[in-house]
Design a protein around this motif. Structure first.
Motif, PDB file in Angstrom:
ATOM      1  N   ILE A 248       0.850  -1.195   0.000  1.00 65.78           N
ATOM      2  CA  ILE A 248       0.000   0.000   0.000  1.00 65.78           C
ATOM      3  C   ILE A 248       0.883   1.241   0.000  1.00 65.78           C
ATOM      4  N   CYS A 249       0.605   2.158  -0.912  1.00 68.35           N
ATOM      5  CA  CYS A 249       1.225   3.487  -0.905  1.00 68.35           C
ATOM      6  C   CYS A 249       0.182   4.450  -0.357  1.00 68.35           C
ATOM      7  N   VAL A 250       0.391   4.931   0.860  1.00 65.07           N
ATOM      8  CA  VAL A 250      -0.657   5.649   1.571  1.00 65.07           C
ATOM      9  C   VAL A 250      -0.165   7.014   2.038  1.00 65.07           C
ATOM     10  N   ASP A 251      -1.057   7.984   2.002  1.00 65.84           N
ATOM     11  CA  ASP A 251      -0.788   9.322   2.525  1.00 65.84           C
ATOM     12  C   ASP A 251      -0.628   9.217   4.040  1.00 65.84           C
ATOM     13  N   SER A 252       0.537   9.597   4.524  1.00 65.19           N
ATOM     14  CA  SER A 252       0.822   9.460   5.958  1.00 65.19           C
ATOM     15  C   SER A 252       0.085  10.489   6.793  1.00 65.19           C
ATOM     16  N   GLY A 253      -0.495  11.501   6.129  1.00 64.19           N
ATOM     17  CA  GLY A 253      -1.186  12.556   6.851  1.00 64.19           C
ATOM     18  C   GLY A 253      -0.365  13.817   6.976  1.00 64.19           C
ATOM     19  N   SER A 254       0.914  13.733   6.637  1.00 59.29           N
ATOM     20  CA  SER A 254       1.799  14.900   6.728  1.00 59.29           C
ATOM     21  C   SER A 254       2.296  15.326   5.348  1.00 59.29           C
ATOM     22  N   GLY A 255       1.610  14.876   4.298  1.00 58.24           N
ATOM     23  CA  GLY A 255       1.995  15.262   2.945  1.00 58.24           C
ATOM     24  C   GLY A 255       2.992  14.340   2.294  1.00 58.24           C
ATOM     25  N   SER A 256       3.431  13.287   2.980  1.00 55.93           N
ATOM     26  CA  SER A 256       4.360  12.313   2.405  1.00 55.93           C
ATOM     27  C   SER A 256       3.656  10.982   2.200  1.00 55.93           C
ATOM     28  N   VAL A 257       4.280  10.103   1.411  1.00 58.54           N
ATOM     29  CA  VAL A 257       3.702   8.798   1.086  1.00 58.54           C
ATOM     30  C   VAL A 257       4.503   7.704   1.764  1.00 58.54           C
ATOM     31  N   GLN A 258       3.822   6.829   2.494  1.00 57.27           N
ATOM     32  CA  GLN A 258       4.448   5.675   3.128  1.00 57.27           C
ATOM     33  C   GLN A 258       4.149   4.415   2.313  1.00 57.27           C
ATOM     34  N   VAL A 259       5.056   3.448   2.350  1.00 56.97           N
ATOM     35  CA  VAL A 259       4.825   2.143   1.753  1.00 56.97           C
ATOM     36  C   VAL A 259       4.595   1.147   2.876  1.00 56.97           C
ATOM     37  N   GLN A 260       3.410   0.518   2.872  1.00 55.40           N
ATOM     38  CA  GLN A 260       3.051  -0.459   3.904  1.00 55.40           C
ATOM     39  C   GLN A 260       2.934  -1.847   3.284  1.00 55.40           C
ATOM     40  N   HIS A 261       3.307  -2.852   4.059  1.00 50.72           N
ATOM     41  CA  HIS A 261       3.130  -4.252   3.663  1.00 50.72           C
ATOM     42  C   HIS A 261       1.964  -4.814   4.471  1.00 50.72           C
ATOM     43  N   PRO A 274       4.955  -6.143   9.381  1.00 49.02           N
ATOM     44  CA  PRO A 274       6.231  -5.424   9.390  1.00 49.02           C
ATOM     45  C   PRO A 274       6.682  -5.159   7.952  1.00 49.02           C
ATOM     46  N   GLN A 275       7.288  -3.993   7.754  1.00 51.78           N
ATOM     47  CA  GLN A 275       7.646  -3.609   6.386  1.00 51.78           C
ATOM     48  C   GLN A 275       8.610  -4.588   5.753  1.00 51.78           C
ATOM     49  N   GLY A 276       9.492  -5.168   6.520  1.00 52.39           N
ATOM     50  CA  GLY A 276      10.436  -6.129   5.971  1.00 52.39           C
ATOM     51  C   GLY A 276      11.504  -5.449   5.135  1.00 52.39           C
ATOM     52  N   ASN A 277      12.005  -6.187   4.164  1.00 56.59           N
ATOM     53  CA  ASN A 277      13.120  -5.700   3.344  1.00 56.59           C
ATOM     54  C   ASN A 277      12.591  -4.966   2.118  1.00 56.59           C
ATOM     55  N   ILE A 278      12.242  -3.697   2.290  1.00 57.37           N
ATOM     56  CA  ILE A 278      11.711  -2.876   1.214  1.00 57.37           C
ATOM     57  C   ILE A 278      12.625  -1.663   1.026  1.00 57.37           C
ATOM     58  N   SER A 279      13.006  -1.411  -0.218  1.00 58.34           N
ATOM     59  CA  SER A 279      13.798  -0.228  -0.544  1.00 58.34           C
ATOM     60  C   SER A 279      12.941   0.695  -1.406  1.00 58.34           C
ATOM     61  N   ILE A 280      12.600   1.860  -0.876  1.00 54.75           N
ATOM     62  CA  ILE A 280      11.745   2.805  -1.594  1.00 54.75           C
ATOM     63  C   ILE A 280      12.587   3.615  -2.562  1.00 54.75           C
ATOM     64  N   THR A 281      12.193   3.596  -3.830  1.00 54.97           N
ATOM     65  CA  THR A 281      12.912   4.338  -4.861  1.00 54.97           C
ATOM     66  C   THR A 281      12.445   5.786  -4.925  1.00 54.97           C
ATOM     67  N   GLY A 287      -1.542  16.743  -7.224  1.00 49.98           N
ATOM     68  CA  GLY A 287      -2.715  16.854  -8.080  1.00 49.98           C
ATOM     69  C   GLY A 287      -3.688  15.702  -7.953  1.00 49.98           C
ATOM     70  N   GLY A 288      -3.762  15.091  -6.759  1.00 45.92           N
ATOM     71  CA  GLY A 288      -4.672  13.961  -6.576  1.00 45.92           C
ATOM     72  C   GLY A 288      -4.142  12.650  -7.111  1.00 45.92           C
ATOM     73  N   ILE A 289      -2.870  12.619  -7.542  1.00 50.15           N
ATOM     74  CA  ILE A 289      -2.247  11.395  -8.061  1.00 50.15           C
ATOM     75  C   ILE A 289      -1.221  10.906  -7.046  1.00 50.15           C
ATOM     76  N   ILE A 290      -1.372   9.673  -6.584  1.00 49.85           N
ATOM     77  CA  ILE A 290      -0.403   9.050  -5.679  1.00 49.85           C
ATOM     78  C   ILE A 290       0.424   8.057  -6.485  1.00 49.85           C
ATOM     79  N   SER A 291       1.759   8.179  -6.396  1.00 49.36           N
ATOM     80  CA  SER A 291       2.662   7.288  -7.127  1.00 49.36           C
ATOM     81  C   SER A 291       3.769   6.835  -6.196  1.00 49.36           C
ATOM     82  N   CYS A 292       4.205   5.593  -6.365  1.00 53.24           N
ATOM     83  CA  CYS A 292       5.361   5.121  -5.609  1.00 53.24           C
ATOM     84  C   CYS A 292       6.053   4.012  -6.380  1.00 53.24           C
ATOM     85  N   SER A 293       7.351   3.951  -6.179  1.00 53.26           N
ATOM     86  CA  SER A 293       8.184   2.928  -6.810  1.00 53.26           C
ATOM     87  C   SER A 293       9.096   2.361  -5.736  1.00 53.26           C
TER      88      SER A 293
END
Length: 563
Positions: A248-261, A274-281, A287-293
């Motif tokens: 899940i790529c979710v709005d953390s509430g502070s204007g940033s995007v978190q990646v959740q497992h 637990p997030q585990g072994n994740i490397s956020i790129t 503009g209402g668009i959420i993106s994550c890699s």
């Protein structure tokens, strides 16, 4: 000795013969003539090759459709060639399991062929023009195989004109996301809705891309979509929510995007792991668009506490609102149309499908209040005279028919109500669940009030008659509104044909009731008892009404089944 030669000949030729059915026909690239020991057909081909554009520029993508007009085909070989030339141009990517890529003239993915000898009526593939080369007008040439001795060679599409290279000073475009579909089918596996959209250039593109290593130890994921809280991808053994490995790529509430497992156990909020072994790129939310890699080395698991051994999954997309980093019920969903190998780059079609329990709910409500309920109301209002004197079990026949049909409607409505709330367990869906609950309550009031009604000759009987009829009318209106809103939730076609058919269905019922009412008024004007002609007219009206009703019902049930 002759037997030895025969055996050697069979062994030598069998790989060639067996290769035809699975489309491994690179040896036919030059002439495009299959080695079937037969001559090509000279009559007009029953198959066509169509393209979605009449011109192209460097790097453009064209959708090519192979289709049978009146008959299916078993095999095919497709190439793009310059007009007047014979060398393949550009490269292809496939979008379904009926097609595979071939190398012709030493160029990888320069041709497409079938994967099996199964009957096909239509195949779609994508062709991409090379980024830099000497260009000319092109044509898509196809060999269609109907049977071993019946085939057509070099069936051509319309000419696609080359209109020059991209402008030196391109028109500025809005970039919606840092994620792009440019490498889909080449270096990553992609699925989107609308199909083949590009999240970099479209603000309404919901997009997933994945590419896993062959050991399932590492996989790269990209997610982009229009959402106010989160976008998510799920790896699943089916197209429905439950027992899915989720990111899940979710709005953390502070204007940033978190990646959740997370892991889902059903149609409830997934359990955050637990997030585990994740490397956020990279992540973004503009503009209402959420993106994550990101890159994950977590093992994909679609069963509780156990890792899946296969690398094939359905890809699920979901997006919706979030509050303080916690996701809420999704508002947009779709899935890949097939189970896919995460290590194989390809371009997939989205094929979201409603769960069977949702389809059963819709079918039961439709049958209840557009067929059994409608016929039951019509009989009580207009068919008393036609069945006068006909009794069964010491009850008038019209009364038994009315009670039976309306009881079926209430029972089916109750089952539909229980099914959908056992599945959804909430009130999401806008006005539809509210309307459905009101219909359920009023539908239960009808038989309870009827059980305690006063006798036909009682002075207050008219109060029950009016209340009973008025409640039935309100139920009918609200049920129609609920069905319209429900069809709007599952009908994702551009034409919205399910709602249009429902509109025709409702108009048919209104017209039928008006004709019955007109007939009643005419009989009342004559101030005579309805004769045999009038009774026959009412019965004929009923037969016509039922036939029309069933026709609309079947059309809508088929649409619900395919939703």
């Amino acid at each position: 000795m002759m037997h030895v030669y025969t055996l050697l000949f069979v062994i030598w030729t069998s790989p060639v013969a067996l290769g035809y059915s699975n489309g491994l026909v690179s040896g036919s690239c030059g002439t495009m003539v299959p080695n079937h020991s037969a001559q090509p057909q000279t009559a007009t081909s029953p198959y066509t090759v169509t393209v979605d554009r009449s011109s192209y520029q460097a790097g453009d993508t064209i959708t090519v459709t192979l289709q049978g007009q009146s008959t299916t085909f078993m095999g095919f070989l497709l190439q793009a060639q310059e007009v007047g030339g014979s060398q393949p141009v550009g490269t292809f990517s496939v979008t379904d399991g009926q097609a595979q890529l071939l190398s012709c003239s030493g160029t990888t993915s320069s041709a497409v062929s079938h994967t099996s000898a199964s009957s096909k009526s239509s195949v779609k593939v994508l062709w991409r023009a090379p980024a830099s080369e000497s260009y000319k007008d092109i044509v898509f040439r196809t060999t269609f195989v109907q049977s071993k001795r019946v085939f057509w060679v070099q069936v051509n599409s319309a000419t696609v004109s080359y209109t020059g290279s991209q402008p030196a000073t391109p028109v500025p475009t809005v970039s919606y996301s840092f994620i792009s579909s440019a490498s889909c089918g080449y270096s990553k596996l992609c699925v989107s809705q609308p199909s083949n959209c590009d999240p970099a250039t479209s603000g309404s593109c919901n997009f997933i891309s994945v590419l896993a290593s062959s050991t399932n130890s590492t996989f790269n994921v990209e997610i982009s979509g229009q959402a106010s809280g989160y976008v998510a991808v799920g790896f699943s053994d089916d197209q429905y929510m439950g027992n899915d490995d989720i990111y899940i790529c979710v709005d953390s509430g502070s204007g940033s995007v978190q990646v959740q497992h997370a892991y889902s156990t059903g149609t409830v909020t997934p359990n955050i792991l637990p997030q585990g072994n994740i490397s956020i790129t990279k992540t973004s939310m503009t503009g209402g668009i959420i993106s994550c890699s990101f890159t994950s080395q977590n093992t994909i698991s679609t069963q509780p506490r156990s890792a899946a051994s296969a690398l094939s999954y359905y890809l699920l997309f979901a997006s919706g609102q979030a509050s303080g980093g916690s996701i809420q019920f999704h508002t947009t969903t779709f899935s890949s149309s097939q189970k896919v190998d995460l290590t194989s780059p390809q371009l997939l079609l989205s094929g979201s499908s409603e769960p069977p329990i949702v389809k059963a709910h819709g079918a039961l409500m439709l049958i209840s209040w557009m067929t059994t309920g409608s016929i039951g109301m019509l009989i009580a209002r207009y068919l008393k005279a036609a069945t006068k004197g006909k009794r069964c079990c010491n009850k008038d026949f019209w009364f038994l028919a009315h009670v039976t049909l309306m009881s079926l409607s209430v029972i089916a409505t109750s089952i539909a109500f229980i099914l959908i709330f056992s599945y959804a367990r909430d009130w999401s869906g806008g006005a539809h669940p509210v309307l459905g609950c009101i219909v359920m309550i009023l539908a239960l009031i009808q038989p309870m009030a009827a059980a305690f009604r006063c006798t036909p000759g009682h002075k207050w009987r008219f109060v029950f008659n009016w209340a009973h009829a008025l409640n039935a009318l309100v139920i009918k209106i609200l049920a129609v509104a609920a069905i319209f809103t429900g069809l709007g939730l599952i009908d994702t076609t551009d034409s919205r044909w399910l709602q249009k058919v429902m509109g025709g269905f409702f108009a048919w019922e209104v017209l039928s009731f008006l004709l019955y009412e007109l007939n009643v008024r005419l009989c009342a004007k004559d101030k005579t008892e309805p004769g045999s002609d009038s009774k026959s007219t009412e019965v004929i009206f009923l037969i016509i009404f039922v036939l029309g009703n069933v026709t609309f019902l079947v059309a809508l049930l088929c649409g619900i089944g395919q939703s």
